[in-house]
Write a protein that holds these residues in place. Sequence first.
Motif, PDB file in Angstrom:
ATOM      1  N   ALA A   8       0.822  -1.203   0.000  1.00 46.91           N
ATOM      2  CA  ALA A   8       0.000   0.000   0.000  1.00 46.91           C
ATOM      3  C   ALA A   8       0.856   1.253   0.000  1.00 46.91           C
ATOM      4  O   ALA A   8       0.526   2.252   0.644  1.00 46.91           O
ATOM      5  N   ARG A  13      -1.544   2.248  -3.681  1.00 49.19           N
ATOM      6  CA  ARG A  13      -2.674   3.144  -3.414  1.00 49.19           C
ATOM      7  C   ARG A  13      -3.246   3.707  -4.709  1.00 49.19           C
ATOM      8  O   ARG A  13      -4.472   3.811  -4.870  1.00 49.19           O
ATOM      9  N   ARG A  17      -7.097   3.248  -5.961  1.00 48.13           N
ATOM     10  CA  ARG A  17      -8.027   4.356  -6.228  1.00 48.13           C
ATOM     11  C   ARG A  17      -8.667   4.207  -7.598  1.00 48.13           C
ATOM     12  O   ARG A  17      -9.882   4.414  -7.768  1.00 48.13           O
ATOM     13  N   VAL A  41      -7.247   5.899   0.842  1.00 45.14           N
ATOM     14  CA  VAL A  41      -7.993   5.191  -0.210  1.00 45.14           C
ATOM     15  C   VAL A  41      -9.373   4.839   0.346  1.00 45.14           C
ATOM     16  O   VAL A  41      -9.619   3.696   0.751  1.00 45.14           O
ATOM     17  N   TRP A  46      -8.596  -2.460   4.316  1.00 43.83           N
ATOM     18  CA  TRP A  46      -7.182  -2.480   4.676  1.00 43.83           C
ATOM     19  C   TRP A  46      -6.898  -3.630   5.645  1.00 43.83           C
ATOM     20  O   TRP A  46      -7.673  -3.867   6.573  1.00 43.83           O
TER      21      TRP A  46
END
Length: 219
Positions: A8, A13, A17, A41, A46
């Motif tokens: 990440a 990321r 997105r 995000v 997560w």
Amino acid sequence: MKVAIAGAGAVGRSIARELIENSHEVLLLERDIDHIDETAVPGATWVYADACELENLERAHLETFDVVVAATGDDKANLVVSLLAKTEFAVDRVVARINDPRNEWLFGEDWGVDVAVSTPRILASLVEEAVSVGDLVRLMTFRQGQANLVEMTLPDNTALAGRPVGKLELPRDAALVAILRGGRVIVPQADDPVEGGDELVFIVEHGGEEPLRKAIIVA
């Protein structure tokens, strides 16, 4: 589509997105607590975990995902994630990031990689594409190196000017998929003529670039 992304950082990321904006379900796996930021995000799930550890992937139910993206900054980690995703969880499509072009030869079927993306190679290809006329530039490799996406910019004085796409004598394992002309993207039809300055985008079987280049240049 369900997509699991290992790593990440900035790359992971950004991918997340884009996928979320296109209505895909995204899971981010990150082993560095400093990179965990759910506000970065919105909409992603997560998980604070090392994606190289089998038990962490089991807890994430990786077998339920359509695609796994190994997007860490460590090539060794990306290879391990790819291999586990393919061999232990039978994920249909595995995409892996290559950080060091010297490791590119490893990112293939033996390590479970379906598509390998080398950021340095892509950047270099874009530089070449910007300055090269009459040469084939490889942009991307698909399916364990079985096919390549390549581009050629025709010289302004090309002998092909005005020739319909259907009359181009291309090698059997090459296909013209797009013509870039000015600000337009043209999906080529048989009757569409090519023009000097056109950027031709092909998919060609591995090893077929030189026959394709000769076919276009000699023509």
